[in-house]
Write a protein that holds these residues in place. Structure first.
Motif, PDB file in Angstrom:
ATOM      1  N   LEU A 148       0.827  -1.202   0.000  1.00 38.87           N
ATOM      2  CA  LEU A 148       0.000   0.000   0.000  1.00 38.87           C
ATOM      3  C   LEU A 148       0.861   1.252   0.000  1.00 38.87           C
ATOM      4  CD1 LEU A 148      -2.854  -0.777   2.564  1.00 38.87           C
ATOM      5  CD2 LEU A 148      -3.086  -0.440   0.102  1.00 38.87           C
ATOM      6  N   GLY A 149       0.269   2.309  -0.592  1.00 36.37           N
ATOM      7  CA  GLY A 149       0.921   3.604  -0.504  1.00 36.37           C
ATOM      8  C   GLY A 149       0.284   4.428   0.600  1.00 36.37           C
ATOM      9  N   ASP A 150       0.141   5.716   0.340  1.00 35.28           N
ATOM     10  CA  ASP A 150      -0.451   6.608   1.332  1.00 35.28           C
ATOM     11  C   ASP A 150      -1.970   6.638   1.265  1.00 35.28           C
ATOM     12  OD1 ASP A 150       2.015   7.347   2.318  1.00 35.28           O
ATOM     13  OD2 ASP A 150       2.239   8.957   0.841  1.00 35.28           O
ATOM     14  N   ALA A 151      -2.620   5.937   0.334  1.00 35.46           N
ATOM     15  CA  ALA A 151      -4.071   5.954   0.173  1.00 35.46           C
ATOM     16  C   ALA A 151      -4.558   4.533  -0.077  1.00 35.46           C
ATOM     17  CB  ALA A 151      -4.471   6.868  -0.995  1.00 35.46           C
ATOM     18  N   PRO A 152      -5.843   4.264   0.192  1.00 32.34           N
ATOM     19  CA  PRO A 152      -6.387   2.921  -0.046  1.00 32.34           C
ATOM     20  C   PRO A 152      -6.298   2.518  -1.511  1.00 32.34           C
ATOM     21  CG  PRO A 152      -7.864   4.218   1.332  1.00 32.34           C
ATOM     22  CD  PRO A 152      -6.833   5.160   0.799  1.00 32.34           C
ATOM     23  N   VAL A 153      -6.383   1.219  -1.729  1.00 34.19           N
ATOM     24  CA  VAL A 153      -6.305   0.660  -3.080  1.00 34.19           C
ATOM     25  C   VAL A 153      -7.552  -0.178  -3.328  1.00 34.19           C
ATOM     26  CG1 VAL A 153      -5.055  -0.891  -4.606  1.00 34.19           C
ATOM     27  CG2 VAL A 153      -3.795   0.650  -3.096  1.00 34.19           C
ATOM     28  N   PRO A 154      -8.269   0.060  -4.436  1.00 31.91           N
ATOM     29  CA  PRO A 154      -9.447  -0.772  -4.715  1.00 31.91           C
ATOM     30  C   PRO A 154      -9.028  -2.138  -5.256  1.00 31.91           C
ATOM     31  CG  PRO A 154      -9.147   0.837  -6.473  1.00 31.91           C
ATOM     32  CD  PRO A 154      -8.102   1.145  -5.439  1.00 31.91           C
TER      33      PRO A 154
END
Length: 523
Positions: A148-154
């Motif tokens: 993951l980065g700094d935001a959610p992933v769909p």
């Protein structure tokens, strides 16, 4: 003349710059053949590949250090590759990024933006090195799992669920996300334009959405992350609504008899705003010109079934119709009593009685009244109210109500009779000579009061004990009368209790009173 060997030796030797250009072209040609490279296992360091059984030529590049991925392998980050190092150093290289070992389309640069599609996949980079006239050497970097980065992933994209029809609620399915505790914001769009105030999980299309594409934007974040991810659903095109419906069914009001007027009740329709039209039917066949809110029944309707068909229309919805329960038309009946008339008031001379007409079928009848004494009509007593008079005392009084309507036989109903009692009377002493001399009588001034319509006729008698000492006939002079009554001689000294009695009459009750008079000795 030059020989073949002389000509060969006369050719110019390639410069390093030309060798590098040829090498680059050779490496690029191999990498363009993506399926070919994808099916070849990475070479060990220093191992050349081309034909599987061919020994490398001395000019084939040799891997010195394997390619590496540089940077944070997380969604949203940009990573690079150092391509590895090769011998000869002028060997040209071409790059292909791989996701789970499969080439990523168009990803052939030294840098790569990690996307949501890479989440939890194994990312690696493949480098092909070549020099002119030799097979290319191919080497892969170590594969790294994308985090993951700094935001959610769909992990599953948002979608719109429900029937995309006017008036039918749609729901935004936010999809699946990593991390699982992601929270969401929503915005619905019509023709890629945000719909004002449409920022909840659900949205109900309106007529403005008909035949236009709707999408929903889902913005995701998580308490464990700092950024937001924005993803749009696939569009859906809004179709006409399933149809209008009558939440309260239409019905017909009125009496189904020849000569009567029926009235249409159109019912209640959803959604609101529909245009309603009517058609009256006789035995299921439209009556010509009968499209108004009322229908006057004629002889042609006798014995036939009358119905009302209501049609609702609203842009964006399928038309809908509803038909009432049929009414069979009968001949005109006589007026009938539904609720019987009844009396109110106190049945006493001087008081008034009132009659309530009751209810009738049909309801729009004209009513008349006749008061009865012992079942016989009382002349002139034809109002809803009747003031009881002395002639009614001791008799049974009732009221007969007659209901009539043009074209119908009238009907009459009499109330139960009530027995009329006499009116009360009140006899008051206004003045009296309370002290008299022996051998004298006294004078009593009395006032008699009776209700209106009663009578004061009767007799006033005064008694000293049982001895009557005065008698006076009363005239019928109205509601009250004041009389002066002289008495005979009072016998005996001391106190005398005098009783004054009014006899009453056929309409008025008797009454009495008393007073004390003292007789003194004559000096």
């Amino acid at each position: 003349m030059l020989t073949a060997s002389t000509r060969a030796s006369a050719r110019p030797r390639p410069t390093p710059r030309r060798l590098r250009a040829r090498s680059l072209a050779a490496a690029a040609a191999l990498l363009v053949a993506g399926p070919l490279l994808a099916g070849i296992a990475p070479a060990h360091a220093g191992t050349a590949r081309g034909a599987a059984t061919a020994a490398p030529s001395i000019d084939q590049p040799v891997l010195v250090t394997a390619p590496r991925i540089l940077g944070s392998v997380r969604v949203g980050e940009t990573v690079t590759t150092d391509r590895g190092t090769w011998n000869p150093s002028y060997a040209a290289t071409a790059v292909q990024w791989l996701r789970d070992g499969v080439p990523v389309l168009g990803a052939t640069g030294t840098s790569y933006l990690v996307t949501a599609d890479d989440y939890l996949k194994r990312l690696s980079v493949r480098v092909a090195a070549a020099v002119p006239g030799s097979a290319a050497t191919i080497a892969d970097s170590a594969a790294t799992t994308v985090g993951l980065g700094d935001a959610p992933v769909p992990t599953r994209r948002p979608a719109i669920t429900g029937q995309p029809k006017v008036g039918t609620q749609l729901t935004a399915d936010p999809g699946l996300w990593a991390p699982a505790n992601s929270t969401f914001r929503y915005q619905w769009f019509r023709d890629n334009t945000a719909i004002p105030d449409a920022t909840t999980l659900t949205y109900t299309p309106t007529i403005d959405d008909l035949n236009r594409p709707l999408t929903v934007r889902v913005e995701a974040t998580s308490t464990s992350l700092t950024g937001w991810t924005v993803v749009y659903s696939a569009p859906v095109t809004v179709l006409p609504g399933a149809g209008l419906s009558a939440t309260t069914a239409p019905r017909i009001r009125g009496v189904a008899e020849v000569g009567e007027t029926l009235t249409a009740d159109d019912g209640v329709w959803a959604p609101v705003g529909a245009t309603l039209t009517r058609q009256w039917l006789r035995d299921g066949v439209a009556i010509a010109g009968a499209t108004g809110p009322t229908l006057v029944l004629t002889a042609a309707d006798l014995g036939r079934a009358i119905t009302l068909r209501v049609t609702a229309k609203l842009t964006g919805y399928a038309d809908a119709t509803a038909t009432t329960t049929p009414l069979t038309v009968a001949a005109r009946s006589a007026v009938a009593s539904v609720t019987a008339p009844h009396l109110s008031g106190k049945p006493m001379v001087g008081k008034s009685l009132w009659v309530t007409a009751g209810s009738w079928q049909p309801s729009n009848v004209e009513v008349t009244y006749q008061w009865l004494r012992d079942g016989a009509p009382i002349p002139g007593a034809t109002d809803a109210g009747y003031a009881l008079r002395k002639a009614d005392a001791g008799h049974q009084v009732s009221a007969r109500v007659t209901a009539a309507q043009a074209g119908r036989a009238p009907a009459s109903v009499a109330t139960p009779p009530v027995a009329v009692t006499k009116a009360p009377s009140t006899l008051r002493i206004k003045r009296v000579q309370k002290v008299v001399r022996e051998g004298q009588g006294t004078v009593v001034v009395v006032k008699l009061e009776v209700p209106r319509q009663a009578s004061t006729a009767g007799t006033i008698r005064i008694f000293d004990g049982v001895r009557r000492i005065a008698r006076l006939r009363m005239p019928n002079v109205g509601r009250s009368v004041k009389l002066t009554v002289p008495t005979k001689t009072l016998r005996g000294l001391g106190k005398h209790r005098l009783s004054i009695v009014y006899s009453g009459n056929g309409a008025t009750e008797a009454s009495d009173t008393a007073v004390t008079v003292r007789v003194q000795r004559t000096r």
